[in-house]
Structure formats: C-alpha cells, structure tokens
Design a protein around this motif. Structure first.
Motif, mmCIF file in Angstrom:
data_model
loop_
_atom_site.group_PDB
_atom_site.id
_atom_site.type_symbol
_atom_site.label_atom_id
_atom_site.label_comp_id
_atom_site.label_asym_id
_atom_site.label_seq_id
_atom_site.Cartn_x
_atom_site.Cartn_y
_atom_site.Cartn_z
ATOM 1 N N ALA A 260 -49.479 52.891 -24.804
ATOM 2 C CA ALA A 260 -48.279 52.057 -24.827
ATOM 3 C C ALA A 260 -47.418 52.355 -23.609
ATOM 4 O O ALA A 260 -47.345 53.489 -23.129
ATOM 5 C CB ALA A 260 -47.489 52.330 -26.102
ATOM 6 N N SER A 261 -46.744 51.326 -23.106
ATOM 7 C CA SER A 261 -45.818 51.499 -21.987
ATOM 8 C C SER A 261 -44.484 52.013 -22.509
ATOM 9 O O SER A 261 -44.039 51.650 -23.598
ATOM 10 C CB SER A 261 -45.623 50.167 -21.256
ATOM 11 N N ALA A 262 -43.846 52.868 -21.718
ATOM 12 C CA ALA A 262 -42.573 53.462 -22.121
ATOM 13 C C ALA A 262 -41.430 52.474 -21.935
ATOM 14 O O ALA A 262 -41.521 51.534 -21.129
ATOM 15 C CB ALA A 262 -42.315 54.728 -21.308
ATOM 16 N N ALA A 263 -40.354 52.701 -22.670
ATOM 17 C CA ALA A 263 -39.090 52.005 -22.442
ATOM 18 C C ALA A 263 -38.155 52.993 -21.766
ATOM 19 O O ALA A 263 -38.017 54.143 -22.211
ATOM 20 C CB ALA A 263 -38.501 51.510 -23.757
ATOM 21 N N ALA A 264 -37.505 52.557 -20.684
ATOM 22 C CA ALA A 264 -36.709 53.463 -19.861
ATOM 23 C C ALA A 264 -35.237 53.064 -19.901
ATOM 24 O O ALA A 264 -34.867 51.965 -19.504
ATOM 25 C CB ALA A 264 -37.219 53.444 -18.420
ATOM 26 N N GLY A 265 -34.415 53.998 -20.380
ATOM 27 C CA GLY A 265 -32.977 53.767 -20.441
ATOM 28 C C GLY A 265 -32.276 55.089 -20.633
ATOM 29 O O GLY A 265 -32.552 56.066 -19.948
ATOM 30 N N GLU A 266 -31.366 55.143 -21.595
ATOM 31 C CA GLU A 266 -30.650 56.385 -21.902
ATOM 32 C C GLU A 266 -31.626 57.510 -22.228
ATOM 33 O O GLU A 266 -31.447 58.660 -21.832
ATOM 34 C CB GLU A 266 -29.706 56.130 -23.076
ATOM 35 N N LEU A 267 -32.657 57.185 -22.991
ATOM 36 C CA LEU A 267 -33.797 58.069 -23.210
ATOM 37 C C LEU A 267 -35.055 57.330 -22.789
ATOM 38 O O LEU A 267 -35.070 56.100 -22.717
ATOM 39 C CB LEU A 267 -33.916 58.468 -24.682
ATOM 40 N N ILE A 268 -36.128 58.077 -22.532
ATOM 41 C CA ILE A 268 -37.436 57.474 -22.309
ATOM 42 C C ILE A 268 -38.145 57.464 -23.660
ATOM 43 O O ILE A 268 -38.343 58.513 -24.276
ATOM 44 C CB ILE A 268 -38.250 58.273 -21.277
ATOM 45 N N VAL A 269 -38.486 56.279 -24.139
ATOM 46 C CA VAL A 269 -39.119 56.148 -25.451
ATOM 47 C C VAL A 269 -40.576 55.776 -25.247
ATOM 48 O O VAL A 269 -40.892 54.778 -24.586
ATOM 49 C CB VAL A 269 -38.411 55.085 -26.305
ATOM 50 N N ALA A 292 -42.819 60.297 -36.708
ATOM 51 C CA ALA A 292 -44.208 60.119 -37.131
ATOM 52 C C ALA A 292 -44.409 58.717 -37.705
ATOM 53 O O ALA A 292 -43.681 58.295 -38.605
ATOM 54 C CB ALA A 292 -44.579 61.167 -38.165
ATOM 55 N N THR A 293 -45.379 57.993 -37.169
ATOM 56 C CA THR A 293 -45.734 56.663 -37.657
ATOM 57 C C THR A 293 -46.979 56.770 -38.533
ATOM 58 O O THR A 293 -47.627 57.815 -38.590
ATOM 59 C CB THR A 293 -46.003 55.702 -36.492
ATOM 60 N N LYS A 294 -47.344 55.664 -39.185
ATOM 61 C CA LYS A 294 -48.501 55.688 -40.076
ATOM 62 C C LYS A 294 -49.792 55.254 -39.386
ATOM 63 O O LYS A 294 -50.832 55.140 -40.028
ATOM 64 C CB LYS A 294 -48.219 54.809 -41.296
ATOM 65 N N GLY A 295 -49.704 55.000 -38.084
ATOM 66 C CA GLY A 295 -50.888 54.613 -37.332
ATOM 67 C C GLY A 295 -50.688 54.900 -35.857
ATOM 68 O O GLY A 295 -49.583 55.244 -35.410
ATOM 69 N N GLN A 296 -51.754 54.792 -35.087
ATOM 70 C CA GLN A 296 -51.650 54.969 -33.641
ATOM 71 C C GLN A 296 -50.704 53.927 -33.051
ATOM 72 O O GLN A 296 -50.599 52.802 -33.547
ATOM 73 C CB GLN A 296 -53.031 54.835 -32.995
ATOM 74 N N VAL A 297 -50.022 54.303 -31.980
ATOM 75 C CA VAL A 297 -49.070 53.402 -31.337
ATOM 76 C C VAL A 297 -49.649 52.952 -29.991
ATOM 77 O O VAL A 297 -49.663 53.702 -29.021
ATOM 78 C CB VAL A 297 -47.697 54.071 -31.123
ATOM 79 N N ASP A 298 -50.152 51.721 -29.973
ATOM 80 C CA ASP A 298 -50.624 51.110 -28.728
ATOM 81 C C ASP A 298 -49.649 50.038 -28.235
ATOM 82 O O ASP A 298 -49.623 49.712 -27.045
ATOM 83 C CB ASP A 298 -52.003 50.473 -28.916
ATOM 84 N N ALA A 299 -48.873 49.458 -29.166
ATOM 85 C CA ALA A 299 -47.891 48.448 -28.792
ATOM 86 C C ALA A 299 -46.673 49.142 -28.192
ATOM 87 O O ALA A 299 -46.182 50.149 -28.725
ATOM 88 C CB ALA A 299 -47.487 47.631 -30.010
#
Length: 365
Positions: A260-269, A292-299
C-alpha cells in the motif's frame, strides 16, 4: 501542514489549471501523491449508494465535479453520478488495475494488456491510444500539458496531449507505482529498488536513491521528503533535495511488505501485509501508533480531517476509521468483500471498491 514546493511549480500550475478543491483527479488525490484530502466528512460514515461492476475494482476511483470514474477487472471503465451512483456511460477497454486520472475533459487509464487510453470525459469515446510492452498498474500523473505513466515494460513514459511520446526512461524492473510530480521534477520507484528523481521536462535523471528493496507502492511527497514502501518490509523516507535516505521503518515483529502507498501529512500513515496500519513520525520514522486489522492491507489509506480511512483484505470487508493522532478506532464498517481498492475522497464522502466489484459511496445519507 505546509508543503514546500520547488519554484517551478507555479509555472506548471499555469500550464495545467488546478482541479477543484473537492476533486480527487489522480490515484492519491494530488500531484504529490500525498493521499490526503480537504473534504469535510461526516462524523460517522453511512452507505449512501453502491454501484456493481462485474469483477473486482482494485483501482482507486477518480472524482471530478459531479462524476466518479471507476476502472474494473471486468474490462470496463465506468462514469457514474457522484450524487446517486447512477451510470452515465461505460466503455470496454480491457481488464484494469490502474487508477484512472482526469484532467480537463479527458480521462486517462491503462490496462493489463499494456495499452494506455485517453478518453473524452463526457461520453467515454476514445481520443487516442498508446501501446506499451507490459501491463500497466500505474495511475497517470501530469506535468504541464503532458501525461506521465509507468509500465511493466520497465519504462516511465511522458506523452504529449496528442499521445505522442516526449521522452521515456528505462528502469531495471517493472514500474508499479504512479509517478509523483512537484514543479518540474518527477519521481518514480520500481522493481529496481531505486527512487529515480527526474527532470519532468526532459526525463534526464537528476539523482537516485537506493531504497534497499523493490517498490510496488507509489511515493508520497511532503515537505520535500518522499515516503515509499518496499517489498523488503520497510517504509523509507528520502530527502529529495539532498537525494539521500533519511530513515527506514521496519515493524519490530513479523515483518511483511508494504504494498500500500503511504499517506503523508502530520503523520505518515502506512498499511502493511502484516495486517497493521502504522502512524509514523515524519521526521524520525519512529512509530507513534499501530492498529491491528483483520486482513492484509494492500489498499492505500487516506487521511482527511484528522482521521485515517482504510480497508483490508479480510473476507468480511472491514473498513476502518481511525483517529490520526492516536490510531484508536472511531468506526468500523463491514463492506461486502475484501477491500482491495484504495479510497478516493469526494467533497463530502469516500468512494471505495471491493473484490466483488461493489463500489461504495460512504458519507451521510
């Protein structure tokens, strides 16, 4: 946050009028691929409408004006009404995983057969077509009147408004991510484990930085720092002016790739295949929180109004809303299937697709 831009950004803006503030015309919302939006979203998301394609919608939609553009593996690009989800038109182009991009009255999108299309945004009619030698997973971006797109034929292409090649740059592996653009500089990371810093006018390489791993993700740029995830289980920060690596983050346990691509702002998510979302300090790369999510995060997650929005690949289709500062869950929605598509941000809503081809508009009913 304040974004420091190269001076040439003003000249580029004059050549290419900016989209409306509420638009999401490219994969991560803006030329810098930050994944951040300025919309005012409701405190609690509700299902406003759904649209059903015949196969998965893995690409982020584009939202411009009153229209949402959706690319699907069912081989169709759809234009639907933002207000209602009603179909305006569709065109058969071949299976697509790349996010559509919109500029003016044109829509640009590539398919898995390596063909890149320019379409009339009003009715979907083809304006021109450009053929590459590999599948296209990259969403397009723009520099002046030109369009930039990467291909699995290990090339980043710059095409003019008529679909003619202006320049191309070869890499040592497929280009997965969308090119970020800041002023007259563009950036691309691919399977050669390098962040390439290029003159967007000529394609000349201005510098490169070793990422230490292949990149499937798009680089997000904020305050002259590029943040990009790698298949070597790291998220890397690069000073694009000094052309040097600033830091690299790796999960303390059970490391997995960052597709997944990061979101960049106040924090990097950033989301990882280790089934977690992370909030990182942009200056140091230190973990501020993890969820913690219930599945892999590709989105790829997005950040809007102090909240993080993102889904995961669980069968139950969990879609999460988190507090940006703390990572604490604010809301959880169950969509119909694994959330393989990255969200797009509308003026007062989010648009996101699933593995079953259902596209959700989430806002206030």
């Amino acid at each position: 946050m304040t974004r420091v831009l190269f001076p040439a950004v003003l000249a580029a803006a004059a050549l290419c009028p900016a989209p409306g503030a509420a638009d999401w015309p490219v994969f991560r919302g803006d030329p810098l691929m930050t994944g951040t939006g300025t919309a005012k979203l409701p405190d609690a998301l509700e299902e406003r409408w759904t649209f059903k394609a015949k196969d998965a919608v893995e690409a982020a939609p584009a939202v411009v004006g009153d229209t949402v553009y959706l690319a699907s593996l069912d081989k169709h690009l759809y234009a639907v009404e933002l207000a209602t989800g009603k179909e305006k038109w569709k065109v058969k182009l071949g299976a697509m995983k790349a996010a559509p991009a919109v500029r003016g009255d044109r829509v640009f999108v590539g398919n898995l057969d390596g063909k890149f299309f320019c379409l009339n945004a009003t009715d979907g009619s083809k304006v021109w077509e450009f053929e590459t030698a590999g599948e296209i997973m990259s969403g397009a971006n723009f520099h002046g009147s030109n369009v930039l797109v990467g291909s699995h034929d290990s090339t980043l292409y710059c095409l003019n408004a008529n679909g003619k090649k202006v320049w191309d740059v070869k890499t040592d592996g497929p280009v997965n991510g969308s090119p970020a653009v800041i002023g007259d500089v563009t950036f691309v990371a691919g399977c050669d484990s390098v962040l390439h810093i290029l003159d967007a006018k000529t394609g000349k390489e201005l510098g490169s930085v070793d990422l230490g791993g292949q990149a499937a993700a798009t680089a997000a740029i904020a305050d002259n720092v590029a943040y990009v995830g790698t298949m070597a289980n790291t998220l890397v920060a690069v000073d694009v002016k000094k052309k040097e690596k600033l830091w690299s983050f790796e999960a303390p346990v059970r490391q997995q790739p960052f597709y997944a691509s990061a979101a960049a702002g106040e924090l990097i998510v950033a989301g990882s295949r280790d089934k977690k979302l992370y909030g990182l300090d942009p200056k140091t790369g230190k973990k501020v929180w993890e969820f913690a999510t219930k599945g892999q995060v590709d989105a790829s997650p997005v950040v809007v109004g102090g909240k993080v929005y993102g889904g995961c690949l669980s069968d139950d289709g969990e879609f999460y809303v988190l507090d940006l500062k703390t990572g604490k869950k604010v809301q959880e929605l169950a969509l119909d299937a694994a959330v393989c598509g990255s969200p797009a941000v509308g003026p007062d809503c989010l648009i996101v697709g699933t593995d079953k081809g259902v596209v959700y508009c989430l806002g206030k009913k």
